[in-house]
Structures are given as structure tokens and as C-alpha cells.
Design a protein around this motif. Structure first.
Motif, PDB file in Angstrom:
ATOM      1  N   GLU A  54     -21.207 -80.393  43.292  1.00  0.00           N
ATOM      2  CA  GLU A  54     -22.311 -79.924  42.443  1.00  0.00           C
ATOM      3  C   GLU A  54     -22.781 -81.111  41.602  1.00  0.00           C
ATOM      4  O   GLU A  54     -21.985 -81.993  41.264  1.00  0.00           O
ATOM      5  CB  GLU A  54     -21.767 -78.803  41.537  1.00  0.00           C
ATOM      6  N   HIS A  55     -24.037 -81.134  41.266  1.00  0.00           N
ATOM      7  CA  HIS A  55     -24.492 -82.188  40.346  1.00  0.00           C
ATOM      8  C   HIS A  55     -25.558 -81.642  39.414  1.00  0.00           C
ATOM      9  O   HIS A  55     -25.927 -80.468  39.514  1.00  0.00           O
ATOM     10  CB  HIS A  55     -24.959 -83.435  41.116  1.00  0.00           C
ATOM     11  N   TYR A  56     -26.023 -82.470  38.513  1.00  0.00           N
ATOM     12  CA  TYR A  56     -26.980 -82.086  37.467  1.00  0.00           C
ATOM     13  C   TYR A  56     -28.269 -82.842  37.777  1.00  0.00           C
ATOM     14  O   TYR A  56     -28.456 -83.981  37.330  1.00  0.00           O
ATOM     15  CB  TYR A  56     -26.386 -82.516  36.126  1.00  0.00           C
ATOM     16  N   PRO A  57     -29.150 -82.218  38.571  1.00  0.00           N
ATOM     17  CA  PRO A  57     -30.277 -82.951  39.146  1.00  0.00           C
ATOM     18  C   PRO A  57     -31.028 -83.877  38.190  1.00  0.00           C
ATOM     19  O   PRO A  57     -31.206 -85.050  38.479  1.00  0.00           O
ATOM     20  CB  PRO A  57     -31.167 -81.835  39.690  1.00  0.00           C
ATOM     21  N   MET A  59     -30.174 -85.212  35.378  1.00  0.00           N
ATOM     22  CA  MET A  59     -29.364 -86.243  34.718  1.00  0.00           C
ATOM     23  C   MET A  59     -28.723 -87.248  35.681  1.00  0.00           C
ATOM     24  O   MET A  59     -28.423 -88.379  35.286  1.00  0.00           O
ATOM     25  CB  MET A  59     -28.255 -85.552  33.909  1.00  0.00           C
ATOM     26  N   HIS A  84     -24.941 -91.612  46.359  1.00  0.00           N
ATOM     27  CA  HIS A  84     -23.953 -90.561  46.087  1.00  0.00           C
ATOM     28  C   HIS A  84     -24.479 -89.253  46.658  1.00  0.00           C
ATOM     29  O   HIS A  84     -25.613 -88.875  46.401  1.00  0.00           O
ATOM     30  CB  HIS A  84     -23.701 -90.415  44.588  1.00  0.00           C
ATOM     31  N   LEU A 119     -18.740 -94.214  37.787  1.00  0.00           N
ATOM     32  CA  LEU A 119     -19.254 -93.089  38.586  1.00  0.00           C
ATOM     33  C   LEU A 119     -18.263 -91.938  38.605  1.00  0.00           C
ATOM     34  O   LEU A 119     -18.640 -90.775  38.581  1.00  0.00           O
ATOM     35  CB  LEU A 119     -19.551 -93.549  40.020  1.00  0.00           C
ATOM     36  N   LYS A 120     -16.955 -92.272  38.647  1.00  0.00           N
ATOM     37  CA  LYS A 120     -15.903 -91.245  38.660  1.00  0.00           C
ATOM     38  C   LYS A 120     -15.984 -90.331  37.448  1.00  0.00           C
ATOM     39  O   LYS A 120     -15.770 -89.131  37.551  1.00  0.00           O
ATOM     40  CB  LYS A 120     -14.511 -91.917  38.628  1.00  0.00           C
ATOM     41  N   SER A 121     -16.216 -90.903  36.284  1.00  0.00           N
ATOM     42  CA  SER A 121     -16.053 -90.139  35.039  1.00  0.00           C
ATOM     43  C   SER A 121     -17.308 -89.979  34.199  1.00  0.00           C
ATOM     44  O   SER A 121     -17.291 -89.256  33.204  1.00  0.00           O
ATOM     45  CB  SER A 121     -15.010 -90.827  34.142  1.00  0.00           C
ATOM     46  N   ARG A 122     -18.402 -90.663  34.557  1.00  0.00           N
ATOM     47  CA  ARG A 122     -19.584 -90.605  33.707  1.00  0.00           C
ATOM     48  C   ARG A 122     -20.857 -90.182  34.437  1.00  0.00           C
ATOM     49  O   ARG A 122     -21.906 -90.062  33.813  1.00  0.00           O
ATOM     50  CB  ARG A 122     -19.822 -91.971  33.036  1.00  0.00           C
ATOM     51  N   ALA A 123     -20.779 -89.981  35.733  1.00  0.00           N
ATOM     52  CA  ALA A 123     -21.952 -89.464  36.440  1.00  0.00           C
ATOM     53  C   ALA A 123     -21.712 -87.965  36.664  1.00  0.00           C
ATOM     54  O   ALA A 123     -20.604 -87.554  36.995  1.00  0.00           O
ATOM     55  CB  ALA A 123     -22.144 -90.198  37.768  1.00  0.00           C
ATOM     56  N   PHE A 125     -21.200 -85.266  38.403  1.00  0.00           N
ATOM     57  CA  PHE A 125     -20.831 -84.633  39.675  1.00  0.00           C
ATOM     58  C   PHE A 125     -19.540 -83.870  39.447  1.00  0.00           C
ATOM     59  O   PHE A 125     -18.678 -84.310  38.677  1.00  0.00           O
ATOM     60  CB  PHE A 125     -20.565 -85.691  40.759  1.00  0.00           C
ATOM     61  N   TRP A 126     -19.411 -82.730  40.134  1.00  0.00           N
ATOM     62  CA  TRP A 126     -18.173 -81.940  40.065  1.00  0.00           C
ATOM     63  C   TRP A 126     -17.789 -81.529  41.469  1.00  0.00           C
ATOM     64  O   TRP A 126     -18.604 -80.970  42.209  1.00  0.00           O
ATOM     65  CB  TRP A 126     -18.387 -80.703  39.190  1.00  0.00           C
ATOM     66  N   LYS A 127     -16.522 -81.784  41.802  1.00  0.00           N
ATOM     67  CA  LYS A 127     -16.044 -81.491  43.161  1.00  0.00           C
ATOM     68  C   LYS A 127     -15.259 -80.191  43.193  1.00  0.00           C
ATOM     69  O   LYS A 127     -14.406 -79.945  42.338  1.00  0.00           O
ATOM     70  CB  LYS A 127     -15.087 -82.600  43.624  1.00  0.00           C
TER      71      LYS A 127
END
Lengths: 153, 81, 153, 81
Positions: A54-57, A59, A84, A119-123, A125-127
Motif C-alpha cells: 500500500e502507499h500514499y499516492p 506523498m 518503487h 526508503l525503508k523507513s521514510r517513504a 509504503f506499507w507491506k
């Protein structure tokens, strides 16, 4: 700099060649190219059928651009690429890729590691792991991923 | 003000987005207001240390003021890469 | 593990895809792939027409294999690739490439940096810059390349 | 014993490879023997700190013994990568 947030597959080889060709076309004279590719791993017991990202389009691109700009400011880079994916991915598919180019190998390596750590912790995205029995588990953030950022503080 | 929820916050609250009229001065006040509304909010916001907040698509914190903010998003720590 | 010492060009994209496909075929379940590609830089004043790379045929593969074995022993790697060219190369051509794969990004990054640091100073290659006026300059080893090895001591 | 020269060592000595009969016990003794032969050797070997040596294709050092060694190679510090 190119940033792509997409649900479709990308081709590692094609992206690598395009990145290298871009350097050559722009006369960047970069001697070192580093790429990192993340691949969806299967679970150890084999019960994961897919990974839903999932992501936050609004942002997502904004956050990635900020991270990439920061990398360009900290190291002497000829170019940066970040791809990504989001949506439903199966084990073995590539999730994301970064590429960096510089005159010097240390800059290219450090910048690629920096991009990955952020990218791991500040972009945004949620897996979520989708299991054979229909259950879904949100992947929890690891302390080690948060601690990895200390290196760049 | 638009409020967005992602990942398990979205699942617990049961919707991805809603519009809220509020006079909350800070994120923390907004969270208290929502939590008082219904149980599903109280559950989702029960441990703020497990949550992150973005104001107008920039990461922020729970004590940040809300003046002029148009979009607030709540979500768990990110797991990209 | 694949080690190639060759005079011909190689295709970065093709090699990247082949490396990724090999991981997938072997069921390695590696989540992280890092590649490094070295490219011949032009000289700042543009007077370098080519780079001639001499090597020590019997020893080259042996030395690279030793370095790659050491990387496999130190990090948890699913696979390693090293390609290094010799002969006459023109600016913009790729000289060499390494690729590493691991479950964890830190292992893949560190192993790739280790391989590069050792290939620079411990694999028997010597670079000579061929200039427009016909002169040739042997590239001198840099103290910084020797010092880079201290990190792995 | 085969002796190989690479890069500027090869250029200064003027050949890539030669076969030498020697009773030198160490690399250092072999270097002294060659340097005494002709000026081009003395020039190439004038600063050992700028040279590296491999014995049977493994990096070694100038004090290493030569018993049983079939191939000695002299070259400048490597510049691969």
C-alpha cells in the motif's frame, strides 16, 4: 534524476542499461555505477502467496524526491534513479530498484545505501503478507531499519 | 480538513479517508477528539508511539499545530524498500 | 559464482538479468541484489584516446576467485559475479562489474564494496592511459585504494 | 625458473618473460643477481617498495624462499577495478 512509483513490473536489465546510457549521453563522465534491487522473498515455510504494498499516492513521489535530493546534496552524483512498486507482488518479483552514478565508487556506494535506508523507513509504503489460508499480516518495521538511519545523522 | 488512514490504521477505523470539521489546535487534540467519537478510533489511536502522522504530505509529529493544514494522514511506521 | 576475465564488451543489463534469473532458478530466496559497474572515464582535458589494460593471464582468475571465496566466507551470500575486461577500451566503455545477492541488503552492499576494494589492489591488472600524442601513462596505484583495504582487516 | 614482468617493469626490462637458471635462495637474492647482470634490470629493480612479486601466481614478498618455485612475476602495484 528519475523517480517512478508504479504497480507494473520493471526490467532490471533494461533499467540498468537505460541508466548507463543516460550517463553516457549527458557526458557525465561517471566512472562508477551502483544498483540495488529488492526482490520479494518467499516466507521460510512457503505459506506466503503474495505481498501487497500500500502507499500514499500524493506523498510517495514527494517523499522519494526529498530523499533523492538529499543524496544529491550529500554526495557528488552524476545521476540517481529510484523505482518503487506498489500493489500485489508475488515472491521472486522485484519490488524496487535504486541506481547511483558518480566519479568515485565510494560516493556511488554510500549514496545507494543512504537511499535504501531512507526508503525503508521514510517513504510511505506499507507491506502486507498475504498467506495461503487467506490471512494477511502487516509487516512490522524493524528497530534495525530505524537504527540504520543513525549512520547518516 | 481531510483525514487519511493507511495500512492497519485504515483497517481498524474502517475507511481510507474522511472529511472532518474540527477546531483542534494540534494533532494530539485531533486524536483526542476522534478517539472520543467512537471506539474504533480509540482502538486505532490507543498507542501513539506505534503511529506516524503526516501534515499536508510531510512527516510531522503529534504536537504540531494544525493551523492552515488541509490534509492529515495517520499510519504505522513505514516498511518500504 | 561466475568469474569472467575477457577482452570483449559485456552488456550490463543482460548480465544483471542473468544474475537475477540465476537466483530465481536456484531458489536462493535472496531479497537484495547489488551491482557495481566501472566505466572508463575520459581524462578531464579530453586527451586520453583509450585505456589499455594488461593482466597476468594465469594469475588473474585465480586471484579473483580467492577474493570472491573470501567474500562468500565473510558474508551470507546467495551468489557472486565478477566480470573484468582487459585489452584496449575507449572512454564510456564498461571495464568491470560485480554483483552480489543476499537475504539482507547490508550483506550484499558490504560484499560488493569488499570485492571492489580487493579487485582494485589485489587482482593483477595494470591500466595504461593512451594519449592523443601517442604517449602512454601507467596509472599509479593510489594510497587511498590501499587504505580502503584497512576497513576489512 | 620462469620470470615474468608486467606493466612498466616489462617495458623497462624489455621482455615479458624469460627462463633463468639461478641458485638464489630468496626473491631478494634473485633481484640482486638480475640487477648485477645488466643496467636495465638494475633500473627496473632500483626501488623495491614500488614493486610487487608473485610466486607461482600468489602474491608474496621479497624475503620469501624460492625452493620449489617455478614461476616468479615482478610488477608494479596493481590498478584493477
Amino acid at each position: 534524476m528519475r523517480i517512478a512509483v508504479q504497480d507494473g513490473l520493471f526490467d532490471i536489465g533494461e533499467e540498468s542499461n537505460r541508466f548507463a546510457a543516460g550517463l553516457s549521453d549527458s557526458g557525465a563522465n561517471a566512472g562508477a555505477i551502483v544498483t540495488f534491487t529488492g526482490v520479494v522473498r518467499g516466507s521460510d515455510n512457503g505459506d506466503m502467496v503474495a505481498m501487497e504494498i500500500e502507499h500514499y499516492p500524493g506523498m510517495t513521489e514527494r517523499a522519494i524526491r526529498k530523499i533523492a535530493d538529499e543524496a544529491m546534496a550529500r554526495w557528488s552524483l552524476a545521476d540517481v534513479l529510484v523505482i518503487h512498486r506498489h500493489g500485489r507482488l508475488v515472491p521472486g518479483e522485484q519490488i524496487m530498484m535504486v541506481a547511483t552514478a558518480s566519479r568515485h565508487r565510494l560516493h556511488a556506494f554510500e549514496a545507494a545505501e543512504f537511499l535504501m535506508d531512507y526508503l525503508k523507513s521514510r517513504a510511505p509504503f506499507w507491506k502486507k503478507e498475504l498467506l495461503q489460508d487467506g490471512a494477511g499480516n502487516w509487516v512490522e518495521a524493524k528497530d534495525s531499519d530505524e537504527e540504520a538511519l543513525d549512520r547518516w545523522a | 480538513m481531510d483525514i487519511l488512514y493507511f495500512a492497519w490504521v485504515r483497517e481498524r477505523i474502517g475507511l481510507p479517508k474522511e472529511r472532518v470539521e474540527t477546531s483542534a489546535a494540534t494533532v494530539r487534540e485531533l486524536v483526542a477528539e476522534l478517539s472520543a467519537r467512537e471506539d474504533r478510533y480509540a482502538v486505532a489511536f490507543s498507542d501513539l508511539s506505534a503511529l506516524r502522522v503526516a501534515l499536508d504530505q510531510d512527516l510531522s509529529d503529534f504536537d504540531a499545530p494544525l493551523d492552515g493544514v488541509r490534509e492529515v494522514a495517520f499510519f504505522p511506521p513505514m516498511t518500504g524498500g
